[in-house]
Motif scaffolding. Sequence first.
Motif, short mmCIF file in Angstrom:
data_model
loop_
_atom_site.label_atom_id
_atom_site.label_comp_id
_atom_site.label_asym_id
_atom_site.label_seq_id
_atom_site.Cartn_x
_atom_site.Cartn_y
_atom_site.Cartn_z
N UNK A 450 101.05 76.09 -30.35
CA UNK A 450 101.70 75.55 -31.55
C UNK A 450 102.65 74.41 -31.20
N UNK A 451 103.46 74.55 -30.18
CA UNK A 451 104.44 73.51 -29.86
C UNK A 451 103.78 72.23 -29.36
N UNK A 452 102.55 72.37 -28.83
CA UNK A 452 101.82 71.18 -28.40
C UNK A 452 101.06 70.50 -29.52
N UNK A 453 101.02 71.11 -30.71
CA UNK A 453 100.21 70.60 -31.82
C UNK A 453 100.82 69.35 -32.42
N UNK A 454 100.02 68.66 -33.22
CA UNK A 454 100.44 67.39 -33.81
C UNK A 454 101.65 67.55 -34.72
N UNK A 455 101.77 68.68 -35.41
CA UNK A 455 102.89 68.88 -36.31
C UNK A 455 104.18 69.21 -35.60
N UNK A 456 104.11 69.50 -34.28
CA UNK A 456 105.31 69.83 -33.51
C UNK A 456 105.57 68.70 -32.51
N UNK A 457 105.39 68.95 -31.20
CA UNK A 457 105.70 67.93 -30.19
C UNK A 457 104.56 66.96 -29.93
N UNK A 458 103.36 67.28 -30.42
CA UNK A 458 102.20 66.38 -30.31
C UNK A 458 101.92 66.01 -28.85
N UNK A 459 101.66 67.06 -28.03
CA UNK A 459 101.40 66.86 -26.59
C UNK A 459 99.90 66.83 -26.35
N UNK A 460 99.38 65.69 -25.95
CA UNK A 460 97.95 65.58 -25.65
C UNK A 460 97.62 66.49 -24.46
N UNK A 461 96.57 67.28 -24.61
CA UNK A 461 96.14 68.16 -23.53
C UNK A 461 96.76 69.54 -23.58
N UNK A 462 97.71 69.78 -24.49
CA UNK A 462 98.34 71.10 -24.59
C UNK A 462 97.85 71.79 -25.86
N UNK A 463 96.57 72.14 -25.85
CA UNK A 463 95.98 72.87 -26.96
C UNK A 463 95.83 74.34 -26.60
N UNK A 464 94.97 75.02 -27.33
CA UNK A 464 94.83 76.47 -27.15
C UNK A 464 94.24 76.81 -25.78
N UNK A 465 93.30 76.01 -25.27
CA UNK A 465 92.71 76.31 -23.95
C UNK A 465 93.75 76.17 -22.84
N UNK A 466 94.54 75.09 -22.90
CA UNK A 466 95.60 74.91 -21.90
C UNK A 466 96.65 76.01 -22.02
N UNK A 467 96.95 76.41 -23.24
CA UNK A 467 97.92 77.48 -23.45
C UNK A 467 97.44 78.78 -22.81
N UNK A 468 96.16 79.08 -22.95
CA UNK A 468 95.59 80.27 -22.30
C UNK A 468 95.70 80.14 -20.78
N UNK A 469 95.37 78.96 -20.26
CA UNK A 469 95.42 78.77 -18.80
C UNK A 469 96.84 78.98 -18.27
N UNK A 470 97.84 78.58 -19.04
CA UNK A 470 99.24 78.71 -18.60
C UNK A 470 99.75 80.13 -18.72
N UNK A 471 99.29 80.87 -19.72
CA UNK A 471 99.90 82.17 -20.03
C UNK A 471 98.96 83.35 -19.82
N UNK A 472 97.66 83.16 -19.97
CA UNK A 472 96.68 84.25 -19.80
C UNK A 472 95.45 83.73 -19.04
#
Length: 760
Positions: A450-472
Amino acid sequence: MDASQILSLADAAVRWRELTDLIEAARHDYYDRDQPRMADAEYDAYYRELQELEAAFPQLASQDSPTATVGGQASAVFTPVPHRQQMMSLDDVFSMDEVEQWYRRMHDAFPGEDLDFTAEVKVDGLAVNLTYDHGVLVQASTRGDGFVGEDVTANVLTIASIPTRLQGTGHPAVLNVRGEVFFMLSDFATVNREREDNDERPFVNPRNAAAGSLRQKDPAITASRPLSMVAHGVGYVEGEDLPQTQMGWYLALKEWGIPVSQHTILVRSFTEIADLIRKKGDERPTMDHEIDGIVLKINDLDKQRQLGATSRTPRWAVAYKYPPVEAFTRLLDIQVQVGRTGRVTPFAVFERVLVAGSHLQHATLHNAKEVRRKGVLIGDKIIVRKAGDVIPEVVGPVIEDRDGTEREFVMPELCPSCGARLRPAKEGDVDLRCPNAAHCPAQLTERIAHLGSRGALDIEGLGIEAAYALTQPEAGREDAVAALAEGHSVTLADGRTVRLDNPEEIPHGERFARAEELLDAPQTPVLNSEKDLFTLTAEDLSQVSVWRPVTRGGTHTGAWEKVRYFWSKSGRPSKTTELMLGQLDTAKTQELWRLMVALSIRHVGPTAARALAARFKSIDAIAQAPLEELTAVDGVGAVIAESIKEWFQVEWHRDIIEGWRGAGVVFQILNEDETPQTLEGMTVVVSGSMPGYDRESAKAAIIARGGKASGSVSKKTSVLVAGPGAGTKLAKAESLGVPVLTEQDFDRLLELGPAALPQS
């Protein structure tokens, strides 16, 4: 029953936010990513529920509600293009009764007059706007949010059916042609055969393939794909002796070489309309392109202008949508997933099935009550359906097919991610939630995405797949173990390939344990809290690996592999990883409202966050503000204010802020003195397109200068800035005596405030 009779305002506000988030996320997936993840039927149900909720509680409606906006945002890949006249959406109806109600409303608006209507097939593609200057194509853009689209001129110039110069004579000086880019079904089949021959993954459906093909960085890729276009209207026009009917425009466009639909006809009576809808529904499977409905428009353009439009849809047109396509499959299991707020949602897992061009295997079931309502048992033959090309819904079971081996779904008592005992947020809630928000990996994953999404910090490359890689990072490990147990191979991160010898000779109860022994030790997640996000380095990510199925030609082979996610095979961080880390560093000085949204404070979206940031200037001031001050902020109110106070009372929430602050995140508005409060005390309404601004940036500019950005004109309105497409708001402002400025005066208003208003 009226929603106001069964919901309190506070509960209605909570549901309003949930529906808004669902709809906006679905729009982003559909319009911006060309990767829809919600079925059209499900989207339509949420949208209608939101309409009913706002009708029952008018105070919830706002100018940025999905009911008042068109989906889609401009991508950073393409240059933004403001539309000179808004590209609107259409009101959808789903029954012949609703079509007849609309037909009667049109006749009630013009009593005693004969009306005729254009009836057009609704092509399922990507909306475009073509600008011709004295007959020459000078620009092409996507719809975007209706006000600002993306410049795709270079790509559109490669589409053979779109003329670069109009034929014939009598062209307007400026002409905006609105149309739909799509694949003919025969061309789509040819493209997929060629991709399979080249060992490339075939496209799933024509709509997504057309959208993805048009939005390519390299026009040569677009040129290699046989796209088509059909015009369905015009926008901004400058010229003389112009057509005065919708059908007249279609005939003119055809004469000038613009493709128009051969299926469009004029109808006069409701009987003709009903007959046409039935006829085209029967012809739908054999048509040369995909359609999902029939569009009806009043033919007379003067009557169209008299009827006007809402903020997002014309009143003189409507789209009848055909019922969704259905298919049969086998329900293999019902599992649960944990969302960002801890909500635990059951979802169906069924045998892979092709429905209207998409391979489907999952569908949400919302909650345990919904599972019971649908009456499905694990092992049932079920009916799934969808109206578009996305994840479907389960319609229900085929009871006659049962053989007695089916079993009921039992909602788990413990969180499948962290093991915490599930419970409703408050007494009477249907949904169960995991209360372990701080340490539940599933919730952390969703918050990071969510924080990487366009409506928040808009971080390219920080989507759901990257979030899984970082946390699970071990998500998918059980699937790899199952593959070993079934006799398939698994390739590990170090390149070794393992396989279970003679699995058929091992007792079923021991196969999983024996297969697990072949894999390397589980990884420790890089992130156990979002507080450490801004201290991540490339070295921290060097060993992170994820589990993936091995595919060949787009088909899963049954084998699995463990691959590095953030680093390439060359032993360096990937370009996406470098971009993500660079944007995380830049985000340390992001706008305060974006940081507020990124914190996942319940109910705090972009609108409330902007208002809070403008009023309090820093995160500390927001945290310390009394409840009554928060409630008084425009766009906040009691529910959001209570949520904010509760959030800051939680220790681990405060730890996130301190962790980010320690990494250099700035939680205050920078260079405040550089933005003079020229609009303080003024209520400004912006309607129509503004050169250089989209809806959100115009609103932000007003708020940053101390003004209130409103979505409706009233006696309290200080000024209306009316651009092309202002419609009924302009008429209302003139009737109320509200000062009106043109879109060209918007920057002057921001600079001078009241001094920019016309002198009476």
